[in-house]
Design an enzyme around this catalytic site. Structure first.
Site, PDB file in Angstrom:
ATOM      1  N   ASN A 168      -2.087  -0.007   7.114  1.00 18.74           N
ATOM      2  CA  ASN A 168      -1.565  -1.279   7.617  1.00 18.74           C
ATOM      3  C   ASN A 168      -0.676  -1.998   6.607  1.00 18.74           C
ATOM      4  O   ASN A 168      -0.598  -3.225   6.579  1.00 18.74           O
ATOM      5  CB  ASN A 168      -2.716  -2.159   8.118  1.00 18.74           C
ATOM      6  CG  ASN A 168      -3.738  -2.427   7.033  1.00 18.74           C
ATOM      7  OD1 ASN A 168      -3.565  -1.992   5.897  1.00 18.74           O
ATOM      8  ND2 ASN A 168      -4.781  -3.156   7.363  1.00 18.74           N
ATOM      9  N   THR A 222      -5.934  -7.162  10.605  1.00 20.49           N
ATOM     10  CA  THR A 222      -6.092  -5.835  10.012  1.00 20.49           C
ATOM     11  C   THR A 222      -5.513  -4.717  10.877  1.00 20.49           C
ATOM     12  O   THR A 222      -4.835  -3.823  10.359  1.00 20.49           O
ATOM     13  CB  THR A 222      -7.605  -5.560   9.775  1.00 20.49           C
ATOM     14  OG1 THR A 222      -8.172  -6.674   9.076  1.00 20.49           O
ATOM     15  CG2 THR A 222      -7.814  -4.297   8.955  1.00 20.49           C
ATOM     16  N   GLU A 238      -9.137 -11.182  -7.777  1.00 24.59           N
ATOM     17  CA  GLU A 238      -8.297  -9.988  -7.584  1.00 24.59           C
ATOM     18  C   GLU A 238      -7.088 -10.002  -8.520  1.00 24.59           C
ATOM     19  O   GLU A 238      -6.690  -8.956  -9.039  1.00 24.59           O
ATOM     20  CB  GLU A 238      -7.848  -9.911  -6.119  1.00 24.59           C
ATOM     21  CG  GLU A 238      -9.012  -9.628  -5.179  1.00 24.59           C
ATOM     22  CD  GLU A 238      -8.592  -9.514  -3.716  1.00 24.59           C
ATOM     23  OE1 GLU A 238      -7.405  -9.751  -3.393  1.00 24.59           O
ATOM     24  OE2 GLU A 238      -9.461  -9.182  -2.894  1.00 24.59           O
ATOM     25  N   LYS A 277       0.829  -1.207   0.000  1.00 25.03           N
ATOM     26  CA  LYS A 277       0.000   0.000   0.000  1.00 25.03           C
ATOM     27  C   LYS A 277       0.864   1.257   0.000  1.00 25.03           C
ATOM     28  O   LYS A 277       2.064   1.198   0.305  1.00 25.03           O
ATOM     29  CB  LYS A 277      -0.899  -0.009   1.242  1.00 25.03           C
ATOM     30  CG  LYS A 277      -1.916  -1.159   1.271  1.00 25.03           C
ATOM     31  CD  LYS A 277      -2.838  -1.019   2.477  1.00 25.03           C
ATOM     32  CE  LYS A 277      -3.900  -2.116   2.481  1.00 25.03           C
ATOM     33  NZ  LYS A 277      -4.897  -1.902   3.564  1.00 25.03           N
ATOM     34  N   ARG A 319       2.250  -6.523   9.713  1.00 22.63           N
ATOM     35  CA  ARG A 319       1.483  -5.430  10.329  1.00 22.63           C
ATOM     36  C   ARG A 319       1.888  -5.244  11.792  1.00 22.63           C
ATOM     37  O   ARG A 319       1.940  -4.115  12.293  1.00 22.63           O
ATOM     38  CB  ARG A 319      -0.012  -5.712  10.191  1.00 22.63           C
ATOM     39  CG  ARG A 319      -0.510  -5.536   8.752  1.00 22.63           C
ATOM     40  CD  ARG A 319      -1.877  -6.144   8.553  1.00 22.63           C
ATOM     41  NE  ARG A 319      -2.483  -5.758   7.278  1.00 22.63           N
ATOM     42  CZ  ARG A 319      -3.619  -6.274   6.825  1.00 22.63           C
ATOM     43  NH1 ARG A 319      -4.267  -7.204   7.519  1.00 22.63           N
ATOM     44  NH2 ARG A 319      -4.121  -5.879   5.665  1.00 22.63           N
ATOM     45  N   TYR A 343     -12.634  -2.860  -3.131  1.00 21.12           N
ATOM     46  CA  TYR A 343     -13.151  -2.743  -1.766  1.00 21.12           C
ATOM     47  C   TYR A 343     -14.688  -2.681  -1.756  1.00 21.12           C
ATOM     48  O   TYR A 343     -15.283  -2.048  -0.873  1.00 21.12           O
ATOM     49  CB  TYR A 343     -12.555  -1.513  -1.076  1.00 21.12           C
ATOM     50  CG  TYR A 343     -11.154  -1.736  -0.538  1.00 21.12           C
ATOM     51  CD1 TYR A 343     -10.745  -2.964  -0.019  1.00 21.12           C
ATOM     52  CD2 TYR A 343     -10.218  -0.692  -0.516  1.00 21.12           C
ATOM     53  CE1 TYR A 343      -9.466  -3.167   0.476  1.00 21.12           C
ATOM     54  CE2 TYR A 343      -8.930  -0.881  -0.012  1.00 21.12           C
ATOM     55  CZ  TYR A 343      -8.565  -2.125   0.487  1.00 21.12           C
ATOM     56  OH  TYR A 343      -7.297  -2.319   0.993  1.00 21.12           O
ATOM     57  N   ARG A 357      -1.536 -14.455   4.465  1.00 24.45           N
ATOM     58  CA  ARG A 357      -2.387 -13.816   5.497  1.00 24.45           C
ATOM     59  C   ARG A 357      -1.731 -13.941   6.868  1.00 24.45           C
ATOM     60  O   ARG A 357      -1.765 -13.020   7.674  1.00 24.45           O
ATOM     61  CB  ARG A 357      -3.772 -14.472   5.564  1.00 24.45           C
ATOM     62  CG  ARG A 357      -4.647 -14.321   4.358  1.00 24.45           C
ATOM     63  CD  ARG A 357      -5.284 -12.968   4.226  1.00 24.45           C
ATOM     64  NE  ARG A 357      -6.381 -12.707   5.132  1.00 24.45           N
ATOM     65  CZ  ARG A 357      -7.096 -11.574   5.088  1.00 24.45           C
ATOM     66  NH1 ARG A 357      -6.813 -10.635   4.188  1.00 24.45           N
ATOM     67  NH2 ARG A 357      -8.075 -11.368   5.930  1.00 24.45           N
ATOM     68  N   PHE A 384     -15.872   4.685   6.659  1.00 21.76           N
ATOM     69  CA  PHE A 384     -14.482   4.993   6.310  1.00 21.76           C
ATOM     70  C   PHE A 384     -14.138   4.660   4.857  1.00 21.76           C
ATOM     71  O   PHE A 384     -12.981   4.774   4.460  1.00 21.76           O
ATOM     72  CB  PHE A 384     -13.526   4.256   7.261  1.00 21.76           C
ATOM     73  CG  PHE A 384     -13.772   2.763   7.338  1.00 21.76           C
ATOM     74  CD1 PHE A 384     -13.287   1.893   6.368  1.00 21.76           C
ATOM     75  CD2 PHE A 384     -14.497   2.231   8.388  1.00 21.76           C
ATOM     76  CE1 PHE A 384     -13.512   0.533   6.432  1.00 21.76           C
ATOM     77  CE2 PHE A 384     -14.733   0.853   8.468  1.00 21.76           C
ATOM     78  CZ  PHE A 384     -14.236   0.009   7.484  1.00 21.76           C
TER      79      PHE A 384
HETATM   80  P1  IDP Z   1      -7.982  -6.804   5.439  1.00 16.89           P
HETATM   81  O1  IDP Z   1      -7.195  -5.815   4.609  1.00 16.89           O
HETATM   82  O2  IDP Z   1      -7.256  -7.166   6.713  1.00 16.89           O
HETATM   83  O3  IDP Z   1      -8.429  -8.020   4.650  1.00 16.89           O
HETATM   84  P2  IDP Z   1     -10.694  -5.584   5.290  1.00 16.89           P
HETATM   85  O4  IDP Z   1     -11.752  -5.706   6.348  1.00 16.89           O
HETATM   86  O5  IDP Z   1     -10.935  -6.251   3.981  1.00 16.89           O
HETATM   87  O6  IDP Z   1      -9.315  -6.054   5.970  1.00 16.89           O
HETATM   88  O7  IDP Z   1     -10.487  -4.013   5.060  1.00 16.89           O
HETATM   89  C1  IDP Z   1      -9.759  -3.560   3.956  1.00 16.89           C
HETATM   90  C2  IDP Z   1      -8.907  -2.393   4.397  1.00 16.89           C
HETATM   91  O8  IDP Z   1      -9.745  -1.299   4.785  1.00 16.89           O
HETATM   92  C3  IDP Z   1      -8.021  -2.663   5.610  1.00 16.89           C
HETATM   93  O9  IDP Z   1      -6.801  -3.306   5.280  1.00 16.89           O
HETATM   94  C4  IDP Z   1      -7.810  -1.273   6.155  1.00 16.89           C
HETATM   95  O10 IDP Z   1      -6.790  -0.587   5.418  1.00 16.89           O
HETATM   96  C5  IDP Z   1      -9.146  -0.596   5.869  1.00 16.89           C
HETATM   97  N1  IDP Z   1     -10.040  -0.669   7.026  1.00 16.89           N
HETATM   98  C6  IDP Z   1     -10.739  -1.739   7.480  1.00 16.89           C
HETATM   99  N2  IDP Z   1     -11.462  -1.439   8.584  1.00 16.89           N
HETATM  100  C7  IDP Z   1     -11.206  -0.119   8.844  1.00 16.89           C
HETATM  101  C8  IDP Z   1     -11.642   0.795   9.877  1.00 16.89           C
HETATM  102  O11 IDP Z   1     -12.411   0.457  10.769  1.00 16.89           O
HETATM  103  N3  IDP Z   1     -11.137   2.063   9.796  1.00 16.89           N
HETATM  104  C9  IDP Z   1     -10.278   2.486   8.813  1.00 16.89           C
HETATM  105  N4  IDP Z   1      -9.862   1.665   7.836  1.00 16.89           N
HETATM  106  C10 IDP Z   1     -10.305   0.365   7.854  1.00 16.89           C
END
Ligand code: IDP
Length: 152
Positions: A113, A92, A127, A10, A103, A50, A86, A58
């Site tokens: 992250n 996350t 993807e 990222k 992370r 996404y 993973r 967010f």
């Molecule tokens: P992942 O990347 O661990 O699979 P996802 O739930 O698919 O998690 O979320 C995608 C991305 O969105 C996360 O990696 C993070 O950058 C962002 N994200 C997820 N939840 C939040 C939140 O509560 N606040 C801000 N950003 C979030």
């Protein structure tokens, strides 16, 4: 089962100067780089990528963060590569991720992250098609392959 998975380094990885460090972890683990390219993400691409977050408050912030600098998309291959990647990434929230995970070692944030990783083989296939043309992913056998999986 040999799998391919999508990893996105990222903008937070590029801003923090962690591209080599993160890529090195996958290589040292024994995972194989099958594709790698720098690209600027777009709103349209992120709406697809996404889509599961579209109703989250967010959503726009996450998209803006993903467009703030270029990213590096990687196709990473190995036996059980989706889950292995993973596990290396950690959960996350960087503050809750265990030391030793990417992370856990490099992030204090949920949003910033460092990497994206596909969460299932089915999503990985979708993807990878979204981010790579077929000719941008390369099949070759790692010289260490037989050692890496010797007793499986
Ligand atoms: P992942 O990347 O661990 O699979 P996802 O739930 O698919 O998690 O979320 C995608 C991305 O969105 C996360 O990696 C993070 O950058 C962002 N994200 C997820 N939840 C939040 C939140 O509560 N606040 C801000 N950003 C979030």
């Amino acid at each position: 089962m040999i799998e391919r998975t999508l990893v996105i380094l990222k903008p937070s990885a590029l801003q923090r100067g962690l591209v080599g460090e993160v890529t090195h972890r996958f290589e040292r683990k024994g995972l194989r780089l099958a594709g790698m390219k720098m690209m600027q993400l777009t709103d349209h691409l992120l709406d697809e990528h996404y889509a599961h977050l579209i109703n989250k408050p967010f959503f726009q912030r996450v998209k803006d963060s993903m467009m703030a600098a270029p990213v590096i998309a990687c196709c990473i291959e190995g036996v059980d590569a989706v889950q292995t990647v993973r596990t290396l990434a950690g959960p996350t929230n960087g503050r809750l991720a265990a030391p030793g995970t990417i992370r856990g070692d490099y992030s204090m944030s949920v949003q910033e992250n460092i990497i994206h990783t596909s969460d299932s083989p089915e999503n990985a296939a979708v993807e990878l098609t979204r981010f790579f043309k077929p000719e941008e992913m390369f099949a070759y056998k790692q010289v260490a392959f037989d050692y890496l999986y010797a007793t499986d």
